[in-house]
Structures are given as structure tokens and as C-alpha cells.
Enzyme design. Structure first.
Site, PDB file in Angstrom:
ATOM      1  N   ASP A   1      -1.301   1.185  -5.278  1.00  0.00           N
ATOM      2  CA  ASP A   1      -0.160   1.159  -6.461  1.00  0.00           C
ATOM      3  C   ASP A   1      -0.598   1.380  -7.864  1.00  0.00           C
ATOM      4  O   ASP A   1      -0.016   2.269  -8.565  1.00  0.00           O
ATOM      5  CB  ASP A   1       0.425  -0.252  -6.359  1.00  0.00           C
ATOM      6  CG  ASP A   1      -0.414  -1.451  -6.532  1.00  0.00           C
ATOM      7  OD1 ASP A   1      -1.688  -1.261  -6.661  1.00  0.00           O
ATOM      8  OD2 ASP A   1       0.124  -2.465  -6.313  1.00  0.00           O
TER       9      ASP A   1
ATOM     10  N   LYS B   1      -3.733 -11.165  -2.071  1.00  0.00           N
ATOM     11  CA  LYS B   1      -2.393 -11.719  -2.483  1.00  0.00           C
ATOM     12  C   LYS B   1      -1.935 -12.444  -1.220  1.00  0.00           C
ATOM     13  O   LYS B   1      -0.706 -11.998  -0.767  1.00  0.00           O
ATOM     14  CB  LYS B   1      -1.760 -10.332  -2.737  1.00  0.00           C
ATOM     15  CG  LYS B   1      -2.094  -9.550  -4.059  1.00  0.00           C
ATOM     16  CD  LYS B   1      -1.238  -8.420  -4.230  1.00  0.00           C
ATOM     17  CE  LYS B   1      -1.636  -7.201  -3.402  1.00  0.00           C
ATOM     18  NZ  LYS B   1      -0.891  -6.109  -3.788  1.00  0.00           N
TER      19      LYS B   1
END
Ligand code: BGC
Length: 460
Positions: free
Chosen positions: A203, A167
């Protein structure tokens, strides 16, 4: 096929020409079946000790073996690092699924995402200290759950080694190190706060746990946001990398499915646009699945297609806006915004995008092309997500499954859920009940729940 109506042959419209050019982005049922087979193969390679090194998807054990039963109570701290911002939260889990939460978003200066581990951890520790003092909770030494949403090889609930960045992060001195220890070191360098880190989690795990707090049959956590990933409940006996107590039957496994395709198994799906996005990314050859699915990359795929459409004179009359040639010129939110305004019969977001890029005249037809491109790219992502989740549900074999989902792409795109469902209803074994539920604040509340389950386990 012949002309069944027997009337005049329909004239090829401008949009038809665009559709013909972009046909390769629409996935066929066969391609999705192959995708699913490849994913299943890679999951099995990842789970087995002998083959884990060669697997695309690492299927990391999370050391979370107990799902919440709704009885979790207490006050917890949570940290959430995984995207553009960084959050600190304090969460009070109460009766009847009620909870109170106070949180603060701290800006993560972009240079810190490309700097050193010491700089980043000192920043996190400083934010944590600021938060704790603001909320006057310095003296309580609350248990903390740390949501760290990158590939981490866990060796326990409080020990995890970062294997590689994703990311857009590229912080030196982090990969190969224990993420919890690095933060503890930064906290002791400050010396002004005392923190009890009781769990590190992904997450997706937080999303699953947050959803399972209410829906006891939640067995899968999915994120489609800046990044993309899923976790699920696997039989402990299959999780060969897990080194702890094997007496509990299940464990959440973090697939890290964004890496699917790294060994070439998805090459048959890649278009020239995907190849170009990969080549010019921070990690060429890596996270190939994620590059077709997550927000950070979808906007780049869209930009590449738009450039091609202009070059082929199918957009803006062939006049290239200079800005469009720059990487990341299309912001991620446009994909969902454009779809949402299309729903209302408006082209305002297409127009805004093209004008922002510097286009001088924008026609209705241009807007139609842009909207179509956005729709295709989102649909392909959702179909791949649907195929991946179907694979997981079929593999688990539970007959009634809820999938907890979060992430900006899933949350804000008006049709993402439906696109996924269209694939899942075809691919999931008949006789299996399933639903997808938007899981609220997995990275925050989920972290508190993981911390609470861990605390219960240790008799706190
Ligand atoms: C990371 C995963 C994370 C996902 C969603 C990916 O880039 O590797 O760990 O779960 O993004 O945030």
C-alpha cells in the site's frame, strides 16, 4: 528552575500529576536523533545483500522502477487486502488526472484472517468473481494490480513471497509462498473468471505512485493507519537484493519500517505500557516500531495507560471499570475523535469512551486526563513518523520532495500532520524543500497506476 515571577509557587494540579507520570512518553530531540540514526543504520543493513538477514527493516525491492508521468490511461482492476475489509475496484484512468472508479467493500470475516491460505484465497477469488459479474466485465480480461499490504519479498512485479504476517492476521500456509500464485490457484479452482495479475504491490508503493501521478517530485509513500510503513525512491545500485535489469537508475524500496526495533535498537524508548502491549500481542517481539505508531496498537497503549491511571487514583477516583481491563476495549477511532471534539471545546468523546467502558460517574477532570493521554500517544507516533521520514528524505538527497501519505491515523487525527511537521522542520537538512500531501486511495488508484506503468513497459 526558580520561580521567576517571584510570586506564590503554582499549585500542582491533578493534570500536573498525570503529566509527571507520563513524562516518558514525550520524546526528546536526542531520543529522536537516536531513532533516526538507528533507522538509517537498519535501512543500510537491509539494502545490502550481506547484512539483509540481520536487518530489522528489510528494504524489499518493489520492482517498480518507473514513476508515472501522468500519461497513464486505461481501465484496470485492483484488489486491496491489508486491513479489516477487502476491496475490489475497477478504475478508469483518464485525461487531465481525471479518473473514474467503482469499488465494493467485501467484509472479511475475522475467522478468515486466522484460518488457512486456501480459505482466504477462495474468499478473495469469490469476491473478485462477484465484482466482475456485477460490473459485466468478465469478458474484458482487464489487467489487475494486487495491493497486498504485508511484508513481501518480491522476486518480480508479479511474484512475491510473504515473509510474515502483521496487523492481526495469522493465516496458515501463506508465509513462504508466492502470494500471486496462491490467488491464481484459487481463481483456477473456481474456473469462472479469467484474470491477468500484472503487479503485486504494497500500500505504501500504491500511495507513492498515486501521489506521483500528479506530483512528479513525490518520492516517499507513508501509511499510518492500522499498520505503519514507508517506501521511497532508492538508487538501483544500492538495492542489492534486486535481481533484474539494473539499467534504470531508481527503484521504489518498501522499507517495512514497522519492524524497526526488533533487534533491540529502540528499547531505550519503550515504556512499561509498550512492553505490556508487545507481550500480549499476536507476535511478541515483532513489529516493535509499528506498536508505537499504528492505530491497531495505539489504542492498546492508551488502554494500558488508562488502567494505570485508575490504579494510581488519577482517573475515575480509582474505580476501575471492569471492561477497561480487557484487551482491545478501547477502539482505535477514539484517539482522533477525542482530539477532534477537544478542538471544538467539547469533552463528549472522552465521556462517551469512559461511559462505554462502564464508568459510572465521569468528571471534567477525568475527561481532561483521557484527552491528555490520547494526545501524548498520538504525538509520540507522529514524532516517530516525522523522524523516520526525515531520515529517508536526508538519505535520498533530493532537494525537493513530496511525501504521499495515507492511513486512518494521519487522515483523521486533527494534529498528526502538524506534529510530524514540527519534527521534520528540525530534522530535515536545510536547503531541502519538502511537503506532505494526503494521497487519495493509494491502495486502489495506486494499484491501477502501477498496473498501467507495468502495462506501458510491456508495450500493452
Ligand atoms: C505491513 C506493511 C504495510 C503497513 C501499512 C504493516 O503492518 O507490514 O506492509 O505497508 O502495515 O498498511
Amino acid at each position: 528552575m526558580g520561580n521567576l515571577c517571584g510570586g506564590k509557587k503554582k499549585q500542582t494540579t491533578h493534570l500536573d500529576k498525570v503529566k509527571k507520570e507520563l513524562n516518558g512518553i514525550i520524546l526528546t530531540d536526542d531520543q529522536l536523533r537516536r531513532h533516526s540514526q538507528e533507522f538509517l543504520k537498519q535501512i543500510n543493513l537491509g539494502l545490502a545483500k550481506k547484512t539483509n538477514a540481520e536487518a530489522d527493516v528489510k528494504c524489499f525491492p518493489t520492482y517498480v522502477q518507473d514513476l508515472p508521468d501522468g500519461s497513464e490511461r486505461g481501465k484496470f482492476l485492483a484488489l486491496d487486502l491489508g486491513g479489516t475489509n477487502f476491496r475490489v475496484l475497477v478504475i478508469d484512468l483518464g485525461e487531465n488526472f481525471l479518473f473514474r472508479m467503482k469499488s465494493r467493500i467485501y467484509v472479511l470475516p475475522p475467522e478468515l484472517t486466522l484460518g488457512t491460505a486456501v480459505q482466504l484465497n477462495d474468499h478473495i477469488a469469490a469476491c473478485l468473481s462477484d465484482f466482475i459479474h456485477r460490473h459485466s466485465i468478465a469478458s474484458s480480461k482487464l489487467p489487475l494490480g494486487y495491493t497486498f499490504s504485508f511484508p513481501v519479498q518480491q522476486h518480480g512485479l508479479t511474484k512475491g513471497i510473504l515473509t510474515n504476517w502483521t496487523k492481526g492476521f495469522n493465516v496458515s500456509g501463506f508465509a513462504g509462498h508466492d502470494v500471486v500464485q496462491l490467488l491464481k490457484d484459487a481463481i483456477s479452482r473456481r474456473g469462472d473468471i479469467d484474470i491477468d495479475i500484472v503487479a503485486i504491490l504494497n500500500d505504501t508503493t500504491g500511495t507513492l505512485m498515486s501521489c506521483a501521478w500528479r506530483y512528479t517530485n513525490c518520492k516517499v509513500g507513508l501509511i499510518v493507519g492500522t499498520g505503519c510503513n514507508a517506501c521511497y525512491v532508492e538508487r538501483t545500485e544500492n538495492v542489492e537484493l534486486f535481481t533484474g535489469d539494473r539499467s534504470k537508475p531508481y527503484m521504489i524500496v518498501n522499507t517495512e519500517m514497522g519492524a524497526l526495533g526488533e533487534s533491540g535498537g529502540l528499547d531505550y524508548l519503550l515504556t512499561d505500557y509498550d512492553l505490556a502491549v508487545d507481550k500480549t500481542s499476536l507476535y511478541p517481539g515483532k513489529q516493535k516500531g509499528e506498536k508505537m505508531m499504528s492505530g491497531l496498537f495505539l489504542s492498546e497503549v492508551i488502554r494500558r495507560i488508562l488502567v494505570d491511571m485508575v490504579e494510581k487514583k488519577l482517573l475515575l477516583n480509582g474505580e476501575m471499570p471492569e471492561k477497561l481491563l480487557h484487551k482491545d476495549a478501547v477502539q482505535t477511532h477514539y484517539m482522533s475523535d477525542i482530539e477532534a471534539s477537544k478542538e471544538k471545546g467539547s469533552q463528549k468523546d472522552c465521556e462517551r469512551l469512559l461511559k462505554d467502558l462502564g464508568a459510572r460517574t465521569v468528571t471534567k477532570q477525568d475527561c481532561e486526563v483521557v484527552a491528555y493521554v490520547c494526545e501524548l500517544v498520538a504525538m509520540r507516533s507522529a514524532h516517530l513518523a516525522g523522524s523516520a521520514i526525515s531520515t529517508i528524505i536526508n538519505k535520498m538527497g533530493f532537494k525537493d520532495v513530496t511525501v504521499g501519505v495515507d492511513g486512518s491515523v494521519y487522515r483523521y487525527h486533527p494534529h498528526y500532520h502538524d506534529y510530524m511537521m514540527s519534527v521534520m522542520t528540525k530534522m530535515i537538512d536545510k536547503g531541502t524543500k519538502f511537503e506532505m500531501v494526503l494521497s487519495n486511495d493509494g491502495s486502489g488508484r495506486g494499484a491501477a497506476i502501477v498496473a498501467a506503468v507495468a502495462a506501458k513497459e510491456h508495450g500493452h
